[in-house]
Design a protein around this motif. Structure first.
Motif, mmCIF file in Angstrom:
data_model
loop_
_atom_site.group_PDB
_atom_site.id
_atom_site.type_symbol
_atom_site.label_atom_id
_atom_site.label_comp_id
_atom_site.label_asym_id
_atom_site.label_seq_id
_atom_site.Cartn_x
_atom_site.Cartn_y
_atom_site.Cartn_z
ATOM 1 N N THR B 77 0.741 -1.059 -0.199
ATOM 2 C CA THR B 77 -0.118 0.114 -0.052
ATOM 3 C C THR B 77 0.927 1.100 0.021
ATOM 4 O OG1 THR B 77 -1.674 -1.097 1.254
ATOM 5 C CG2 THR B 77 -1.819 1.019 1.248
ATOM 6 N N GLU B 78 1.857 1.257 0.899
ATOM 7 C CA GLU B 78 2.714 2.405 0.954
ATOM 8 C C GLU B 78 3.429 2.679 -0.238
ATOM 9 O OE1 GLU B 78 5.807 1.579 3.490
ATOM 10 O OE2 GLU B 78 6.245 3.815 4.111
ATOM 11 N N GLU B 82 2.499 5.825 -2.716
ATOM 12 C CA GLU B 82 3.586 7.055 -3.201
ATOM 13 C C GLU B 82 3.977 6.913 -4.540
ATOM 14 O OE1 GLU B 82 7.433 5.765 -0.874
ATOM 15 O OE2 GLU B 82 8.318 5.907 -2.722
ATOM 16 N N ALA B 83 3.858 5.870 -5.318
ATOM 17 C CA ALA B 83 4.144 5.951 -6.789
ATOM 18 C C ALA B 83 2.975 6.785 -7.465
ATOM 19 C CB ALA B 83 3.905 4.695 -7.392
ATOM 20 N N CYS B 84 1.692 6.811 -7.179
ATOM 21 C CA CYS B 84 0.524 7.399 -7.513
ATOM 22 C C CYS B 84 0.962 8.760 -7.640
ATOM 23 C CB CYS B 84 -0.602 7.260 -6.930
ATOM 24 S SG CYS B 84 -1.190 5.531 -7.100
ATOM 25 N N CYS B 99 2.645 -0.322 -12.071
ATOM 26 C CA CYS B 99 3.981 -0.773 -12.039
ATOM 27 C C CYS B 99 4.592 -1.014 -10.571
ATOM 28 C CB CYS B 99 4.861 0.398 -12.687
ATOM 29 S SG CYS B 99 4.593 0.620 -14.364
ATOM 30 N N ALA B 100 4.284 -0.137 -9.556
ATOM 31 C CA ALA B 100 4.679 -0.223 -8.477
ATOM 32 C C ALA B 100 4.172 -1.518 -7.654
ATOM 33 C CB ALA B 100 4.299 0.947 -7.490
ATOM 34 N N HIS B 101 2.984 -1.881 -7.982
ATOM 35 C CA HIS B 101 2.240 -3.240 -7.502
ATOM 36 C C HIS B 101 3.193 -4.562 -8.189
ATOM 37 C CE1 HIS B 101 -1.405 -5.671 -6.715
ATOM 38 N NE2 HIS B 101 -0.981 -6.459 -7.948
#
Lengths: 203, 203
Positions: B77-78, B82-84, B99-101
């Motif tokens: 989640t963190e 953050e990426a968004c 991408c982060a996921h």
DNA sequence: TGTTATACCAAACAAGCGTTTGTTTTAGGA
DNA sequence: TCCTAAAACAAACGCTTGTTTGGTATAACA
């Protein structure tokens, strides 16, 4: 002096043979709870026998799982192949295949659903066998995707794997009563075939 | 005569506290082999202690799993949130999130991958807790999808679930050395955003 | 109808499981 | 330095696991 090899006479299985009910029980339990969470005693009880008796039909718990798995792949392969034949265009064939695949996974077959629940690494002794099964089934979809008229920029492998992954993921959220499995499959295919953007909007 | 309630003096945890190594070991094992296939003795050995000692830190195997799971959701989640923030348009935000996921699921975190490997029904005693965790994380994606400018005919719920399902499925076929996790994520998003058809071909 | 392979039962087996208990070591604060 | 709580060990507990063994009923075939 001749060697007397015992006649070893073979007889047809008895009519009251309970191998099939046993497989059915195993399929149902493996599907809902997974391989490691299910015990031989549960499977046996569900089939109306004792744990030890299972070993007359299967040499081990692993062997039983492999049999269920192979039967699952056999059944879904049969259904999907059959569904394809009725369609004409490459896209229609793929859609028919996806619908049949999704129907099997969402409400019809305990056997087919075991394929999703059980991972090959759960059964070290039969890992290679399970992987071969799965690969053979996936080959069916590879052929269908290869036949599609796709833009050159599309990676067909990722397209195929993503499509199957997306369909399979419906298992995690599908609930009976709403859209039918076939409708879900068509909706997912539509997502991957059509542009999503609102007319006039920018990316 | 007064009742002497013991002072019950509390002290800070020791520096050589091995709760964290224990969680790490559990995360790594649960991720690769699943909840039921891993034993307390294995987890303890990997963390350099004995099975009984684990119960100083966690009340049960279930409790240990829940802790790992929650930590996994917390970390992913963190990273995703953050990426968004760095992106500007709705589509760019969603892409950054995907991408982060995918990076977390494909090569970074044992904790995050436990979320995919372990199903809530594996732990009856903590089932509700795990489902809540997952739902909260998915809410992040619901917001991102709701903000997209999509054609009215698109079912946003199915779009969201299918997108996540497709990304998660990469876990089954991704191999390091080829496309990076972020590239895989972008490729999958492209599939769901752009038309696939070859120019001039009919459906 | 008698024989026998089939298909199961009944009971046990050793190994492994998650967990508990009582004890010991050790670091932190006074 | 001494005291105490933290954090571990060592050993067992009761139970379940997959599997094996020896015996027995019975359907199928001669």
């Amino acid at each position: 002096m001749t060697t007397h090899t015992a006649p070893r006479q073979q007889r047809a299985p008895r009519q009251d043979n309970r191998r099939q009910p046993l497989l059915d029980a195993a399929a149902a339990l493996f599907r809902t709870r997974g391989f490691h969470a299910v015990t031989m005693r549960e499977i046996a009880r569900e089939a109306g026998m004792l744990a030890g008796s299972v070993y007359y039909h299967f040499s081990s718990k692993d062997d039983l799982l492999v049999s269920v798995y192979e039967e699952g792949v056999r059944r879904i392969t049969e259904r999907v192949a059959e569904a394809c034949q009725d369609a004409e265009t490459p896209w229609a064939k793929l859609e028919a295949a996806c619908c049949a695949h999704t129907e099997m996974l969402l409400d019809e077959s305990d056997y087919a659903q075991v394929i999703l629940k059980v991972m090959p690494e759960d059964v070290p002794s039969g890992q290679a066998q399970l992987i071969d099964c799965r690969d053979e089934y996936e080959g069916l979809f590879r052929d269908l995707v290869d036949a599609l008229p796709l833009a050159a920029s599309v990676d067909r492998t990722i397209f195929r794997l993503t499509l199957i992954g997306a369909l399979n993921s419906a298992r995690n959220w599908y609930r009976p009563g709403g859209k039918s499995p076939a409708e879900v499959a068509r909706e997912i295919m539509k997502l991957m075939k059509n542009p999503l953007l609102k007319e006039g909007s920018q990316i």
